[in-house]
Design a protein around this motif. Structure first.
Motif, short mmCIF file in Angstrom:
data_model
loop_
_atom_site.label_atom_id
_atom_site.label_comp_id
_atom_site.label_asym_id
_atom_site.label_seq_id
_atom_site.Cartn_x
_atom_site.Cartn_y
_atom_site.Cartn_z
N ARG A 1 2.35 6.62 -6.94
CA ARG A 1 1.37 7.62 -7.39
C ARG A 1 1.93 9.03 -7.24
O ARG A 1 1.71 9.88 -8.09
CB ARG A 1 0.08 7.52 -6.57
N LYS A 2 2.67 9.26 -6.15
CA LYS A 2 3.24 10.58 -5.91
C LYS A 2 4.30 10.90 -6.98
O LYS A 2 4.31 11.99 -7.55
CB LYS A 2 3.85 10.63 -4.51
N LEU A 3 5.13 9.90 -7.28
CA LEU A 3 6.16 10.10 -8.30
C LEU A 3 5.51 10.41 -9.65
O LEU A 3 5.98 11.24 -10.42
CB LEU A 3 7.07 8.87 -8.41
N LYS B 1 7.36 12.03 -13.14
CA LYS B 1 8.51 11.16 -13.42
C LYS B 1 8.15 10.12 -14.49
O LYS B 1 6.99 9.78 -14.66
CB LYS B 1 8.92 10.39 -12.15
N LEU B 2 9.20 9.60 -15.12
CA LEU B 2 9.04 8.43 -16.00
C LEU B 2 9.36 7.21 -15.15
O LEU B 2 10.49 7.06 -14.66
CB LEU B 2 9.98 8.52 -17.20
N ILE B 3 8.36 6.34 -14.95
CA ILE B 3 8.53 5.20 -14.05
C ILE B 3 8.30 3.91 -14.85
O ILE B 3 7.23 3.73 -15.45
CB ILE B 3 7.52 5.27 -12.88
N ILE B 4 9.29 3.05 -14.87
CA ILE B 4 9.17 1.79 -15.60
C ILE B 4 9.31 0.67 -14.58
O ILE B 4 10.31 0.60 -13.86
CB ILE B 4 10.26 1.66 -16.69
N GLU C 1 -3.45 -3.14 -12.98
CA GLU C 1 -4.78 -2.56 -13.19
C GLU C 1 -4.89 -1.22 -12.49
O GLU C 1 -5.44 -0.27 -13.01
CB GLU C 1 -5.86 -3.48 -12.61
N GLU C 2 -4.34 -1.17 -11.27
CA GLU C 2 -4.52 0.00 -10.43
C GLU C 2 -3.62 1.16 -10.83
O GLU C 2 -4.05 2.31 -10.79
CB GLU C 2 -4.18 -0.42 -8.99
N LEU C 3 -2.40 0.88 -11.22
CA LEU C 3 -1.42 1.96 -11.32
C LEU C 3 -0.94 2.31 -12.72
O LEU C 3 -0.54 3.44 -12.98
CB LEU C 3 -0.16 1.58 -10.53
N THR C 4 -0.97 1.33 -13.60
CA THR C 4 -0.23 1.51 -14.84
C THR C 4 -0.95 2.36 -15.87
O THR C 4 -2.16 2.28 -16.02
CB THR C 4 0.05 0.12 -15.44
N ASP C 5 -0.19 3.17 -16.57
CA ASP C 5 -0.73 3.93 -17.70
C ASP C 5 -0.55 3.13 -18.97
O ASP C 5 -1.47 2.96 -19.75
CB ASP C 5 0.01 5.27 -17.82
N LYS C 6 0.68 2.63 -19.19
CA LYS C 6 0.96 1.90 -20.43
C LYS C 6 1.55 0.52 -20.12
O LYS C 6 2.30 0.37 -19.16
CB LYS C 6 1.99 2.69 -21.27
N ILE D 1 0.84 -1.21 0.00
CA ILE D 1 0.00 0.00 0.00
C ILE D 1 0.87 1.25 0.00
O ILE D 1 0.65 2.19 -0.77
CB ILE D 1 -0.96 0.00 1.23
N ASN D 2 1.91 1.25 0.83
CA ASN D 2 2.78 2.43 0.91
C ASN D 2 3.60 2.60 -0.37
O ASN D 2 3.81 3.73 -0.82
CB ASN D 2 3.67 2.35 2.14
N LEU D 3 4.02 1.49 -0.96
CA LEU D 3 4.75 1.59 -2.24
C LEU D 3 3.85 2.20 -3.31
O LEU D 3 4.28 3.05 -4.10
CB LEU D 3 5.24 0.19 -2.66
#
Ligand SMILES: Nc1ncnc2c1ncn2[C@@H]1O[C@H](COP(=O)(O)OP(=O)(O)O)[C@@H](O)[C@H]1O
Ligand SMILES: [Mg+2]
Length: 234
Positions: free
Chosen positions: A172-174, A179-182, A192-197, A165-167
Motif C-alpha cells: 500500500r505504501k509503495l 510505483k508500478l507494482i506487478i 480483492e483488497e489490494l489490486t487496482d487492475k 499483513i506487513n507485506l
C-alpha cells in the motif's frame, strides 16, 4: 511515472507455446495482479520483462525505450523471484552484506527486518531456514532498494499471517508513492483488497485486462472468485 508496454510477445519452450501474442499496456501506476492457472505463463511473462527469458518475437518497452540489448533499465526494477536461489552456506547477515557490497549501495533493511521478524535469524545459515523464513528473506532482498517498478512473483507463498499483513502495508505504501507494482498470486482475498487492475492469462493469451469491478460486471458475478470461475468456463 513508469510506462511499460508489451506488444505481440511470443515465447515457446521447444514445442510448448507458452506466450501466444501478449499485448499489455501498464499505463497507470498502482497494483496490477496477473492471475492464471498453474503453468499459464505468469512467471515466463515476468521473466521476459526482466530480460531473463528471451522472447521469440514481440517487443517490450519501458518509458518508450525497448528493453532488448539495453541492460540499464533493470536498475529501475525490484524483482522478487518465485523461486529464490540463495548461497546456502552463508548466514542471513552475510548474504545481506554481500548483496549491498556487490551493488555498492546500502539498502534500507532495518524496517524490513522488523516487519518480517528476521532479527532472530540474522546469524542462522540460510540452508537451515524454514520455507516461510526464506520467503521473508527473499522479500527483504527484493524490497531493500526503492525503484519505480516492482515485479513480485507470488510474494505471499509460505508467509505467516503477520508477515502477510506487513507485506500488504508495504505494498500500500509503495502504491501511495506512485510505483508500478506487478504481482502474481493465487490468493483472491489479496487481490480483492489490494489490486487496482487484473490481468488474466489463459492458454498463452490475455483473457481479461481491466478493473476488478469490470470483470465482475462482465459476468454479473457477486464475487471476484465467481467471476474468475465464469471466465475459466467461458
Ligand atoms: N526454462 C524453461 N524450460 C522449459 N519449459 C519451461 C521453462 N520455464 C517455464 N517452462 C514451461 O512454461 C510453462 C509456463 O510456466 P510458468 O511461466 O512458470 O507458469 P506459471 O508461472 O503461470 O505457473 C510451463 O508449462 C512450464 O513448464
Ligand atoms: Mg509462476
Amino acid at each position: 511515472m513508469s510506462k511499460l508496454v508489451i506488444r505481440e510477445l511470443h515465447k515457446a519452450f521447444s514445442k510448448n507455446q507458452v506466450l501466444k501474442g501478449i499485448d499489455l499496456d501498464f499505463s497507470s501506476n498502482g497494483i496490477w495482479t496477473i492471475l492464471g492457472p498453474n503453468a499459464s505463463g505468469k512467471t515466463t511473462l515476468i521473466k521476459a520483462i526482466l530480460g531473463m527469458v528471451i522472447p521469440d518475437s514481440g517487443n517490450i518497452s519501458i518509458n518508450g525505450e525497448t528493453i532488448t540489448n539495453n541492460w540499464k533499465y533493470k536498475d529501475k526494477i525490484s524483482y522478487l523471484p518465485q523461486i529464490a536461489h540463495f548461497p546456502d552456506n552463508l548466514t542471513v547477515n552475510e548474504l545481506l552484506k554481500m548483496i549491498q557490497e556487490l551493488r555498492n549501495r546500502t539498502g534500507s533493511l532495518e524496517s524490513l527486518i522488523k516487519e518480517f521478524d528476521l532479527k532472530p535469524f540474522l546469524n542462522t545459515k540460510i540452508d537451515t531456514l524454514s520455507g516461510g523464513t526464506k520467503q521473508k528473506l527473499n522479500l527483504s532482498i527484493a524490497l531493500m532498494y526503492k525503484n519505480p517498478i516492482y515485479l513480485l512473483d507470488e510474494p505471499t507463498v509460505g508467509l505467516d499471517p503477520i508477515a502477510v499483513i506487513n507485506l500488504k502495508k508495504i505494498l500500500r505504501k509503495l502504491k501511495r508513492e506512485g510505483k508500478l507494482i506487478i504481482i502474481t498470486t493465487h490468493i483472491i482475498p489479496l487481490v480483492e483488497e489490494l489490486t487496482d487492475k487484473i490481468i488474466f492469462l489463459l492458454e498463452g493469451k490475455i483473457k481479461f485486462c481491466g478493473l476488478k469491478a469490470q470483470l465482475q460486471q462482465n459476468y454479473s458475478s457477486k464475487s471476484l472468485e465467481e467471476s474468475i470461475a465464469a471466465l475459466l468456463q467461458d
